[in-house]
Design a protein around this motif. Sequence first.
Motif, short mmCIF file in Angstrom:
data_model
loop_
_atom_site.label_atom_id
_atom_site.label_comp_id
_atom_site.label_asym_id
_atom_site.label_seq_id
_atom_site.Cartn_x
_atom_site.Cartn_y
_atom_site.Cartn_z
N LEU A 292 -1.76 -9.92 -5.26
CA LEU A 292 -2.98 -9.39 -4.65
C LEU A 292 -2.77 -9.10 -3.17
O LEU A 292 -3.36 -8.16 -2.62
CB LEU A 292 -4.13 -10.37 -4.85
N ARG A 293 -1.94 -9.89 -2.51
CA ARG A 293 -1.63 -9.62 -1.10
C ARG A 293 -0.91 -8.28 -0.96
O ARG A 293 -1.19 -7.50 -0.03
CB ARG A 293 -0.76 -10.74 -0.52
N ILE A 294 0.02 -8.00 -1.88
CA ILE A 294 0.75 -6.72 -1.84
C ILE A 294 -0.21 -5.56 -2.10
O ILE A 294 -0.14 -4.51 -1.45
CB ILE A 294 1.90 -6.72 -2.88
N ILE A 295 -1.14 -5.76 -3.06
CA ILE A 295 -2.13 -4.72 -3.36
C ILE A 295 -3.00 -4.44 -2.14
O ILE A 295 -3.25 -3.28 -1.78
CB ILE A 295 -2.99 -5.14 -4.57
N LEU A 296 -3.46 -5.49 -1.46
CA LEU A 296 -4.26 -5.32 -0.24
C LEU A 296 -3.46 -4.62 0.85
O LEU A 296 -4.00 -3.81 1.62
CB LEU A 296 -4.77 -6.68 0.25
N PHE A 297 -2.17 -4.93 0.93
CA PHE A 297 -1.30 -4.29 1.93
C PHE A 297 -1.20 -2.79 1.66
O PHE A 297 -1.32 -1.97 2.58
CB PHE A 297 0.09 -4.93 1.91
N VAL A 298 -0.98 -2.42 0.39
CA VAL A 298 -0.90 -1.00 0.03
C VAL A 298 -2.22 -0.30 0.35
O VAL A 298 -2.24 0.83 0.88
CB VAL A 298 -0.54 -0.83 -1.47
N PHE A 299 -3.32 -0.97 0.03
CA PHE A 299 -4.65 -0.41 0.30
C PHE A 299 -4.84 -0.19 1.80
O PHE A 299 -5.26 0.90 2.23
CB PHE A 299 -5.72 -1.38 -0.23
N ALA A 300 -4.51 -1.19 2.62
CA ALA A 300 -4.66 -1.08 4.07
C ALA A 300 -3.74 0.01 4.63
O ALA A 300 -4.14 0.79 5.51
CB ALA A 300 -4.34 -2.42 4.74
N MET A 301 -2.53 0.10 4.08
CA MET A 301 -1.58 1.11 4.56
C MET A 301 -2.05 2.53 4.26
O MET A 301 -1.69 3.47 4.98
CB MET A 301 -0.20 0.87 3.95
N SER A 302 -2.86 2.70 3.22
CA SER A 302 -3.42 4.02 2.93
C SER A 302 -4.22 4.52 4.12
O SER A 302 -4.14 5.70 4.50
CB SER A 302 -4.31 3.98 1.69
N PHE A 303 -4.98 3.62 4.75
CA PHE A 303 -5.80 4.00 5.90
C PHE A 303 -4.94 4.16 7.15
O PHE A 303 -5.18 5.06 7.97
CB PHE A 303 -6.88 2.95 6.12
N VAL A 304 -3.95 3.30 7.30
CA VAL A 304 -3.05 3.42 8.45
C VAL A 304 -2.32 4.77 8.40
O VAL A 304 -2.24 5.48 9.42
CB VAL A 304 -2.03 2.26 8.47
#
Length: 497
Positions: A292-304
Amino acid sequence: MKKLKFPTAQTILLIIAGLVAILTWIIPSGKFDSLQYHKAENVFIVTTLQSNQTLSATQNTLDSLYIKIPLNKFTSGDIWKPISIPNTYHKVEAKPQGIIAFIQSPIKGIIAAADIIFLVLFIGGLIGIMNYTGAFDAGISWLAETLKGKEFVLIILVTVLIAIGGTTFGLAEETIAFYPILIPIFLAAKYDAMVALACIYLGSSIGTMCSTTNPFSTIIASDAAGINWTTGLTSRFIMLVLGTLICIIYTLRYAQQVKKDPSKSVIYSQKAAIETMFGNSTNSTVKLSTRLRIILFVFAMSFVIMIYGVSQLEWWFLEMTVVFLVGAVLIGFLAKIDEYTFVDLFVKGASELLGVAIIIGIARGITVLMEDGQISDTLLYYASNATNGMNKGVFINAMLFIYSGLSFFIPSSSGMAVLTMPIMSPLGDGIGIGRELIVNAYQYGMGLFAFINPTGLILASLAIVKVGYNKWLKFVMPLVIILLAFTMLVLTISVYL
């Protein structure tokens, strides 16, 4: 007797569209001649009512047309849209928009706004995938525990970061993506959804109002006014800092009242419905695992990646939409979601924001009515004439209100800049004030009205939470009055320095 309800965002916009259609029967149609630079042929194209004329791309050509803009602003690509030519306004054959045009306007608007509409729908699809994974619930639960007793930091952080995005590259439409993500976090911190709306929308509005390096307002408006965009930068930066501080203090004060007594919320009657809509993630039993941490990271990186692309790589809606689609696919892969479930979740997520997309389209339809009725230039012509004979203090504040009024009809900052600056900025020369102050009045006028402008982004933002426009006005009007008084004071002082 049945209690009357405040109309929906869609109804408000359709009423405005009807009024604009009526105005096209009252306000005379008119046009300024326009000039556009064609890079391939290295020529200017002057468009008049009768014909298109090709002129050599030289400074002498610009001077002969009373356009006080350096040639390199065109050849470098800083000014890529057609600009109005001063002293060329003429009435044209009236094109009143009838009942058929009114009915067609929402459809035309949806077609014209297809780029941002698809962005919104794909963001909804991504949110649908994320909700299914449980990463949101686990992450919000962790954040609520981490910020216990320091929830106010969230308000300051979100407002400041979004204001920075607004002032640097015009973060506005993109903020639509943040509401479904941040509202559950604010609810978990024992605030109401209005606090989340305030942090995001006020942050974006004050940032774009006090733009410093925003290419869609400061830079294009300064170029169209014939000055360097760094002229007046210091005063705009000071306005940004003080304006953001005022917004944060206002939001914090309201947030603390709501936290202490939830009944103080202006949307208290919707408390249960909103909490049900966005879920109660504080009691989540989902643990924040490595997956779930990796999923959240991918999600956040979409915005970055989206923010980096817009600010550095000249991306626009097509590229932004692709980023969210790729992000959704990657998250689906990481969460091991099968194909049929993925498609179903994505479509359902997109449908959640369909109402928002339609609002954006109807709002764009109002602009279509204005353009087809050819009354935008007439309003500009009358507005420029209204300032004749004013002293400096009255003039600059009149410009502030003129730009606020014009932004109701022309909510696009870049569109407003190229349409009005060649006409308005020379007025400052006659009054004896710098053209950078005209740019400031343009930014502050449009920015202030953006806090409540129904033809802007506010109705689409409110629709995500299903909060009424009347509730927003009740919350934000005291702040608008404070900022208006502050802005008028700053502008008045600046013309005498």
